[in-house]
Design a protein around this motif. Structure first.
Motif, PDB file in Angstrom:
ATOM      1  N   ARG A  52       0.742  -1.074  -0.073  1.00  0.00           N
ATOM      2  CA  ARG A  52       0.228  -0.086   0.139  1.00  0.00           C
ATOM      3  C   ARG A  52       0.775   1.445   0.113  1.00  0.00           C
ATOM      4  O   ARG A  52       0.673   2.190  -0.934  1.00  0.00           O
ATOM      5  N   ARG A  53       1.925   1.272   0.942  1.00  0.00           N
ATOM      6  CA  ARG A  53       2.833   2.390   1.057  1.00  0.00           C
ATOM      7  C   ARG A  53       3.609   2.557  -0.266  1.00  0.00           C
ATOM      8  O   ARG A  53       3.938   3.742  -0.864  1.00  0.00           O
ATOM      9  N   PHE A  54       4.023   1.580  -1.008  1.00  0.00           N
ATOM     10  CA  PHE A  54       4.821   1.524  -2.139  1.00  0.00           C
ATOM     11  C   PHE A  54       3.809   1.991  -3.338  1.00  0.00           C
ATOM     12  O   PHE A  54       4.147   2.952  -4.083  1.00  0.00           O
ATOM     13  N   ASN A  55       2.752   1.559  -3.533  1.00  0.00           N
ATOM     14  CA  ASN A  55       1.863   2.210  -4.477  1.00  0.00           C
ATOM     15  C   ASN A  55       1.591   3.540  -4.096  1.00  0.00           C
ATOM     16  O   ASN A  55       1.376   4.348  -5.315  1.00  0.00           O
ATOM     17  N   ALA A  56       1.360   4.066  -3.035  1.00  0.00           N
ATOM     18  CA  ALA A  56       0.955   5.391  -2.682  1.00  0.00           C
ATOM     19  C   ALA A  56       1.978   6.279  -3.136  1.00  0.00           C
ATOM     20  O   ALA A  56       2.035   7.289  -3.847  1.00  0.00           O
ATOM     21  N   ALA A  57       3.391   5.868  -2.986  1.00  0.00           N
ATOM     22  CA  ALA A  57       4.604   6.525  -3.303  1.00  0.00           C
ATOM     23  C   ALA A  57       4.667   6.590  -4.895  1.00  0.00           C
ATOM     24  O   ALA A  57       5.044   7.581  -5.253  1.00  0.00           O
ATOM     25  N   LEU A  58       4.302   5.600  -5.462  1.00  0.00           N
ATOM     26  CA  LEU A  58       4.342   5.552  -6.900  1.00  0.00           C
ATOM     27  C   LEU A  58       3.181   6.925  -7.615  1.00  0.00           C
ATOM     28  O   LEU A  58       3.485   7.487  -8.520  1.00  0.00           O
ATOM     29  N   ASP A  59       2.132   6.595  -6.933  1.00  0.00           N
ATOM     30  CA  ASP A  59       0.997   7.549  -7.540  1.00  0.00           C
ATOM     31  C   ASP A  59       1.132   8.965  -7.112  1.00  0.00           C
ATOM     32  O   ASP A  59       0.238   9.728  -7.722  1.00  0.00           O
ATOM     33  N   ALA A  60       1.893   9.400  -5.883  1.00  0.00           N
ATOM     34  CA  ALA A  60       1.853  10.649  -5.555  1.00  0.00           C
ATOM     35  C   ALA A  60       2.718  11.542  -6.479  1.00  0.00           C
ATOM     36  O   ALA A  60       3.682  11.187  -7.139  1.00  0.00           O
ATOM     37  N   PRO A  61       2.149  12.685  -6.591  1.00  0.00           N
ATOM     38  CA  PRO A  61       2.954  13.791  -7.486  1.00  0.00           C
ATOM     39  C   PRO A  61       4.127  14.143  -6.740  1.00  0.00           C
ATOM     40  O   PRO A  61       4.290  14.006  -5.647  1.00  0.00           O
ATOM     41  N   LEU A  62       5.425  14.218  -7.725  1.00  0.00           N
ATOM     42  CA  LEU A  62       6.412  14.862  -7.307  1.00  0.00           C
ATOM     43  C   LEU A  62       6.236  16.287  -6.744  1.00  0.00           C
ATOM     44  O   LEU A  62       5.674  17.103  -7.251  1.00  0.00           O
ATOM     45  N   PRO A  63       6.885  16.558  -5.314  1.00  0.00           N
ATOM     46  CA  PRO A  63       6.946  17.754  -4.713  1.00  0.00           C
ATOM     47  C   PRO A  63       7.572  18.767  -5.441  1.00  0.00           C
ATOM     48  O   PRO A  63       7.358  19.846  -5.652  1.00  0.00           O
ATOM     49  N   ASP A  64       8.600  18.256  -6.411  1.00  0.00           N
ATOM     50  CA  ASP A  64       9.369  19.295  -6.873  1.00  0.00           C
ATOM     51  C   ASP A  64       9.412  18.863  -8.319  1.00  0.00           C
ATOM     52  O   ASP A  64      10.160  17.657  -8.622  1.00  0.00           O
ATOM     53  N   PRO A  65       8.901  19.384  -9.300  1.00  0.00           N
ATOM     54  CA  PRO A  65       8.695  18.932 -10.653  1.00  0.00           C
ATOM     55  C   PRO A  65       9.991  18.832 -11.344  1.00  0.00           C
ATOM     56  O   PRO A  65      10.282  17.900 -12.345  1.00  0.00           O
ATOM     57  N   ASP A  66      11.164  19.357 -10.930  1.00  0.00           N
ATOM     58  CA  ASP A  66      12.355  19.036 -11.484  1.00  0.00           C
ATOM     59  C   ASP A  66      13.280  17.904 -11.033  1.00  0.00           C
ATOM     60  O   ASP A  66      14.353  17.667 -11.261  1.00  0.00           O
ATOM     61  N   ALA A  67      12.696  17.397  -9.925  1.00  0.00           N
ATOM     62  CA  ALA A  67      13.225  16.353  -9.041  1.00  0.00           C
ATOM     63  C   ALA A  67      13.701  15.303  -9.985  1.00  0.00           C
ATOM     64  O   ALA A  67      14.819  14.700  -9.880  1.00  0.00           O
ATOM     65  N   LEU A  68      12.681  14.796 -10.778  1.00  0.00           N
ATOM     66  CA  LEU A  68      13.317  13.593 -11.709  1.00  0.00           C
ATOM     67  C   LEU A  68      14.098  13.822 -12.610  1.00  0.00           C
ATOM     68  O   LEU A  68      15.191  13.220 -12.983  1.00  0.00           O
ATOM     69  N   ARG A  69      14.193  15.280 -13.202  1.00  0.00           N
ATOM     70  CA  ARG A  69      15.104  15.511 -14.096  1.00  0.00           C
ATOM     71  C   ARG A  69      16.350  15.609 -13.438  1.00  0.00           C
ATOM     72  O   ARG A  69      17.623  15.066 -13.912  1.00  0.00           O
ATOM     73  N   ARG A  70      16.638  16.076 -12.238  1.00  0.00           N
ATOM     74  CA  ARG A  70      18.164  16.128 -11.530  1.00  0.00           C
ATOM     75  C   ARG A  70      18.210  14.679 -11.049  1.00  0.00           C
ATOM     76  O   ARG A  70      19.473  14.376 -11.380  1.00  0.00           O
ATOM     77  N   LEU A  71      17.560  13.934 -10.832  1.00  0.00           N
ATOM     78  CA  LEU A  71      17.772  12.354 -10.497  1.00  0.00           C
ATOM     79  C   LEU A  71      18.344  11.775 -11.802  1.00  0.00           C
ATOM     80  O   LEU A  71      19.493  11.112 -11.682  1.00  0.00           O
ATOM     81  N   MET A  72      17.784  12.136 -12.844  1.00  0.00           N
ATOM     82  CA  MET A  72      18.214  11.198 -14.126  1.00  0.00           C
ATOM     83  C   MET A  72      19.470  11.741 -14.464  1.00  0.00           C
ATOM     84  O   MET A  72      20.144  10.964 -15.249  1.00  0.00           O
TER      85      MET A  72
END
Length: 93
Positions: free
Chosen positions: A65-85
């Motif tokens: 349940r917690r894993f799915n919630a984390a996957l479904d949650a919007p990123l708090p910082d829209p550029d976070a994924l770009r920085r991560l990648m």
């Protein structure tokens, strides 16, 4: 992965057949490395491969349940994924 200059704080001891030790020594010499450096680098590479190839894991109902919630949650910082990648993977450093 080359061995870094970080201090070596732990000891690893193992027994090997004489033929295996000779092969390891030959390979280490070919790379102008010590036996320890060669074995440590090879072991770290193998450990990274084993762990990065893990594609299956199990969770209990609450963990799922917690894993799915984390996957479904919007990123708090829209550029976070770009920085991560853009970051270099720890095993590629």
């Amino acid at each position: 992965m080359p061995i870094t200059a970080e201090p070596h704080e732990s000891t690893i001891n193992l027994r090997a057949p004489t033929s295996g030790k000779a092969l390891i020594d030959q390979a280490a010499k070919a790379l102008d490395q010590s036996r320890s450096s060669f074995m440590l680098e090879a072991s770290i590479q193998r450990a990274e491969t084993v762990l990065s190839d893990r594609t299956r894991f199990t969770l209990d109902a609450e963990g799922m349940r917690r894993f799915n919630a984390a996957l479904d949650a919007p990123l708090p910082d829209p550029d976070a994924l770009r920085r991560l990648m853009a970051r270099t993977a720890p095993w590629a450093r």
